[in-house]
Structure formats: C-alpha cells, structure tokens
Scaffold this motif. Sequence first.
Motif, PDB file in Angstrom:
ATOM      1  N   ILE A 292      -9.777  14.569  -6.469  1.00 47.79           N
ATOM      2  CA  ILE A 292      -8.906  15.749  -6.434  1.00 47.79           C
ATOM      3  C   ILE A 292      -8.194  15.915  -7.774  1.00 47.79           C
ATOM      4  N   ARG A 293      -7.773  14.804  -8.381  1.00 46.27           N
ATOM      5  CA  ARG A 293      -7.148  14.909  -9.703  1.00 46.27           C
ATOM      6  C   ARG A 293      -8.132  15.461 -10.728  1.00 46.27           C
ATOM      7  N   ALA A 294      -9.379  14.991 -10.638  1.00 49.51           N
ATOM      8  CA  ALA A 294     -10.382  15.483 -11.575  1.00 49.51           C
ATOM      9  C   ALA A 294     -10.649  16.965 -11.381  1.00 49.51           C
ATOM     10  N   ALA A 295     -10.416  17.454 -10.161  1.00 45.56           N
ATOM     11  CA  ALA A 295     -10.608  18.882  -9.905  1.00 45.56           C
ATOM     12  C   ALA A 295      -9.415  19.711 -10.342  1.00 45.56           C
ATOM     13  N   GLY A 296      -8.344  19.067 -10.830  1.00 47.50           N
ATOM     14  CA  GLY A 296      -7.229  19.815 -11.380  1.00 47.50           C
ATOM     15  C   GLY A 296      -5.968  19.800 -10.556  1.00 47.50           C
ATOM     16  N   VAL A 297      -5.915  19.066  -9.459  1.00 49.01           N
ATOM     17  CA  VAL A 297      -4.716  19.001  -8.621  1.00 49.01           C
ATOM     18  C   VAL A 297      -4.103  17.615  -8.766  1.00 49.01           C
ATOM     19  N   PRO A 298      -2.913  17.489  -9.335  1.00 50.59           N
ATOM     20  CA  PRO A 298      -2.270  16.185  -9.445  1.00 50.59           C
ATOM     21  C   PRO A 298      -1.952  15.639  -8.039  1.00 50.59           C
ATOM     22  N   VAL A 299      -2.361  14.420  -7.790  1.00 57.78           N
ATOM     23  CA  VAL A 299      -2.141  13.793  -6.485  1.00 57.78           C
ATOM     24  C   VAL A 299      -1.457  12.459  -6.699  1.00 57.78           C
ATOM     25  N   GLU A 300      -0.376  12.235  -5.972  1.00 61.81           N
ATOM     26  CA  GLU A 300       0.331  10.956  -6.005  1.00 61.81           C
ATOM     27  C   GLU A 300       0.124  10.273  -4.659  1.00 61.81           C
ATOM     28  N   LEU A 301      -0.374   9.041  -4.696  1.00 60.12           N
ATOM     29  CA  LEU A 301      -0.655   8.274  -3.479  1.00 60.12           C
ATOM     30  C   LEU A 301       0.339   7.129  -3.374  1.00 60.12           C
ATOM     31  N   THR A 302       1.032   7.044  -2.262  1.00 58.86           N
ATOM     32  CA  THR A 302       2.032   6.002  -2.026  1.00 58.86           C
ATOM     33  C   THR A 302       1.756   5.342  -0.677  1.00 58.86           C
ATOM     34  N   VAL A 303       1.801   4.010  -0.668  1.00 62.60           N
ATOM     35  CA  VAL A 303       1.629   3.252   0.568  1.00 62.60           C
ATOM     36  C   VAL A 303       2.881   2.420   0.794  1.00 62.60           C
ATOM     37  N   THR A 304       3.505   2.564   1.947  1.00 68.96           N
ATOM     38  CA  THR A 304       4.704   1.813   2.298  1.00 68.96           C
ATOM     39  C   THR A 304       4.426   0.961   3.524  1.00 68.96           C
ATOM     40  N   GLY A 305       5.312  -0.004   3.734  1.00 65.66           N
ATOM     41  CA  GLY A 305       5.119  -0.911   4.850  1.00 65.66           C
ATOM     42  C   GLY A 305       4.195  -2.051   4.467  1.00 65.66           C
ATOM     43  N   ARG A 306       3.674  -2.730   5.445  1.00 66.80           N
ATOM     44  CA  ARG A 306       2.781  -3.876   5.223  1.00 66.80           C
ATOM     45  C   ARG A 306       1.368  -3.470   5.610  1.00 66.80           C
ATOM     46  N   PRO A 307       0.524  -3.163   4.641  1.00 65.55           N
ATOM     47  CA  PRO A 307      -0.860  -2.774   4.963  1.00 65.55           C
ATOM     48  C   PRO A 307      -1.569  -3.873   5.736  1.00 65.55           C
ATOM     49  N   ARG A 308      -2.348  -3.477   6.701  1.00 64.39           N
ATOM     50  CA  ARG A 308      -3.086  -4.416   7.541  1.00 64.39           C
ATOM     51  C   ARG A 308      -4.359  -3.738   8.023  1.00 64.39           C
ATOM     52  N   PRO A 309      -5.359  -4.522   8.410  1.00 63.86           N
ATOM     53  CA  PRO A 309      -6.596  -3.917   8.922  1.00 63.86           C
ATOM     54  C   PRO A 309      -6.341  -3.232  10.260  1.00 63.86           C
ATOM     55  N   LEU A 310      -6.882  -2.033  10.393  1.00 65.46           N
ATOM     56  CA  LEU A 310      -6.758  -1.253  11.616  1.00 65.46           C
ATOM     57  C   LEU A 310      -8.144  -1.034  12.211  1.00 65.46           C
ATOM     58  N   ALA A 311      -8.151  -0.488  13.405  1.00 64.83           N
ATOM     59  CA  ALA A 311      -9.430  -0.160  14.048  1.00 64.83           C
ATOM     60  C   ALA A 311     -10.190   0.839  13.174  1.00 64.83           C
ATOM     61  N   PRO A 312     -11.523   0.706  13.065  1.00 66.55           N
ATOM     62  CA  PRO A 312     -12.285   1.626  12.206  1.00 66.55           C
ATOM     63  C   PRO A 312     -12.076   3.087  12.572  1.00 66.55           C
ATOM     64  N   GLY A 313     -11.975   3.390  13.876  1.00 64.98           N
ATOM     65  CA  GLY A 313     -11.772   4.772  14.271  1.00 64.98           C
ATOM     66  C   GLY A 313     -10.439   5.320  13.806  1.00 64.98           C
ATOM     67  N   VAL A 314      -9.390   4.495  13.856  1.00 65.69           N
ATOM     68  CA  VAL A 314      -8.062   4.929  13.402  1.00 65.69           C
ATOM     69  C   VAL A 314      -8.087   5.195  11.898  1.00 65.69           C
ATOM     70  N   GLU A 315      -8.714   4.286  11.144  1.00 63.34           N
ATOM     71  CA  GLU A 315      -8.774   4.491   9.698  1.00 63.34           C
ATOM     72  C   GLU A 315      -9.598   5.723   9.342  1.00 63.34           C
ATOM     73  N   LEU A 316     -10.713   5.932  10.056  1.00 66.44           N
ATOM     74  CA  LEU A 316     -11.522   7.118   9.791  1.00 66.44           C
ATOM     75  C   LEU A 316     -10.752   8.386  10.120  1.00 66.44           C
ATOM     76  N   CYS A 317      -9.989   8.365  11.213  1.00 67.38           N
ATOM     77  CA  CYS A 317      -9.182   9.529  11.582  1.00 67.38           C
ATOM     78  C   CYS A 317      -8.183   9.855  10.475  1.00 67.38           C
ATOM     79  N   ALA A 318      -7.456   8.840  10.009  1.00 65.00           N
ATOM     80  CA  ALA A 318      -6.479   9.068   8.943  1.00 65.00           C
ATOM     81  C   ALA A 318      -7.161   9.541   7.661  1.00 65.00           C
ATOM     82  N   TYR A 319      -8.283   8.939   7.315  1.00 64.65           N
ATOM     83  CA  TYR A 319      -9.013   9.329   6.105  1.00 64.65           C
ATOM     84  C   TYR A 319      -9.438  10.788   6.183  1.00 64.65           C
TER      85      TYR A 319
END
Length: 379
Positions: A250-277
Amino acid sequence: MLLGHERPPPGWESLDAYGYALTALVNLPVAARRRAPVAVCLVVCAAWTGYIAAGYWPVVNSLAPLLALYTVAASRSLRTALGCAALTGAVWLYAGFTAREASMATVTVQAVVSALVMCQFGNAARVSAERGDQLAVLTERLRREQAERARRAVAEEQGRIARELHDVVAHHMSAISVQAGMAGYVFGSDPGAAHDALRTISDTSREGLEELRRMLAVLRTDGPGDDGPGPASYDPVPGLGRLDEMAGRIRAAGVPVELTVTGRPRPLAPGVELCAYRVVQEALTNVLKHAHAARAEVVVAYGARQLAVTVTDDGGAGGRTDPDRIPPGAGHGLIGMRERARLYGGTVDIGPRPEGGFGVRLTLPTSASATPQGDESRA
C-alpha cells in the motif's frame, strides 16, 4: 363350501341350496372388508345369525366374522373394534344356545377369547401401520432437512469462496491499477519511479496469483488416481504476520500506512488470523481506491480474551470524508467483513469518523491460554 360337504355333528342340518346361499352371503362380503370394515362386519354377523337360525352348523362360517372383526380392529379405533367384538361374541353365544349338546362355559370362553384375540391382533397391526406411517413421515422430513442443510452448506461455501476471491482480486488489482497509472504518468519524466512501479506490479501480481493458486488447489477434486498434475502444496493461509508485506504494498502504491501492534502477540487460530488479515486488506484497499491522498493507520491490539484490529484514515485533503465513500451497506467487501466477523463470533464497526476520515474496527474473541510471543509492542 368344502367344510359344508362334511357330515355335521348331531343336531345340525347338512348344507342344501339354501345353506350354500347363506354361506356365500356370509363370506363374499369379506372381499370388501378393507373399503368398509364396519359395514362388512355387520353384514357378515347378520348373515351368520340367519345361517345359525336356519339350523346349519355354525363352525362352517365362523372364520368370516373373525376376519371381518380383525379388519375392523386393524383399521378403526379400539372402541369401534370392541363394539364389533361384542357383536361377534353375541352371535357366537347364540350359536351355543341353539346347540343341543354344548357346554355354555366352553362356548362363552370361546366367544370371549376369539373376539379379544382378533381385536388384539388387529390393534397390533394398526399400531404397527401407524408407526410405519410416522416413520415414513419422519424419514421424508429428515431427507428434506438434509437436502436443505446441504443446500445451505453449498451456499455458505460459495459465499466464502466469493469473499476470498473478492478480497484477493480487489486488493491486488487495486494496487496494480494504481501502480500502472503512476508508471504511465512518470514513464518519460522519471524512469526510475516507473521502474519501481513496474517492479511493485510484478511482485503484487505474483503474490495475487499465488493466493489464487492456493485457493484453486483447495477447491480441486482430483484424487490420487486422476490424470491431473498431482496434489498441490497447501501453503499457510495469510495471517497477521504478513501485515507488514501488505502495508509495504500500500505504501508503494502511494498511501502512507503506519502499522502498530500492542499487547502481547501470540499465535491465534488460523481462521481468526485470516479473518483479521482479510478485514485489514479490504479496509486498506478501500483507502487505496477511494482516498488515495489519505494517510492510513493500522492498529492490532492483543487483549487477554480478544483481538481488536482498527484501520483508520484521515480522509485525505482537508481531513473531510468523501460522501461517496460512505457505503450503502450492500457492497461485497463490507458484507464480507461482517460475515467474517460473525463467523468467528466477533463484531465489526464501519463508518466515517467524527474527526474526519473513515474507520473500521474489528473485534474477535480469542483464547487467553495461547503462548505469547514477540515484544510487548511493535511499530
């Protein structure tokens, strides 16, 4: 008729023409017992009474009344069957009274037992037939329910596939379209930028093709014995770990994107991660298509029992929300977001922000017992 040829016991008349006629009158109506069981039973008992009154041996025509009584018990209510049983027993007792040498105790037992046995057999046949009918109804209902579940399953699978295709194609094609337009615009004035745009197009198209191939491989029905090219490898579905790659496109397409992750990242169910993605992918694709001059921010917050993902943009020039960006609620992308969130027990809020721009917030329940990994926060 064959029994009537035998010599009757003492005190009873041998069959003559009149006796044969009465015998026919007693037995022939039994052929219609299934159409009118009660009427046939009454006619048979009446004819049997006349036969006995004429002095003929009652045993010759005793089977027809019992068969008629059985049919009544098998096709009518128990009360009606008991009434016909009482009538049949009364005729049987009448035959005992007219006999010269007969034990009334024996005749009474025969009358009661024969009538009750026929009622019991007929009632058992009726109950069995009713259960068979109920079983047929339940079987048909089960068949319809299974067909309906199969139809719904097919419709849900078609909807899921449609959402996956929409997310993959819309995101990658939007990025390719923007990059192609920019490459054409700066092709003569800035060859380096045009070259970078073409490289981004190549990378984006290759990734899109890989996702499409993965989906098609899952949909294949070729078995081990088919003449196809053999089983395809099933690559892992996209997850939160690939948000950096998406933000880079998206940045390469011209839209500045800032990605922030808070909390304690942990492995989730594949379906949950795919839904969020997919929700992040659709939200950034909408920013790319409808607010190209905006700045976007993606926040992934790991909670104790839920995952919250927020995608916002500032609306571009002046921070105002373009009225054309307010969705009517029927777009495939927005429907896909809501369907995905509902599938995993989550919620998604979509709409313009009071301070300007647009926002998408997804909340999904997660397991609190998953092992955390990574740092407390990452930006």
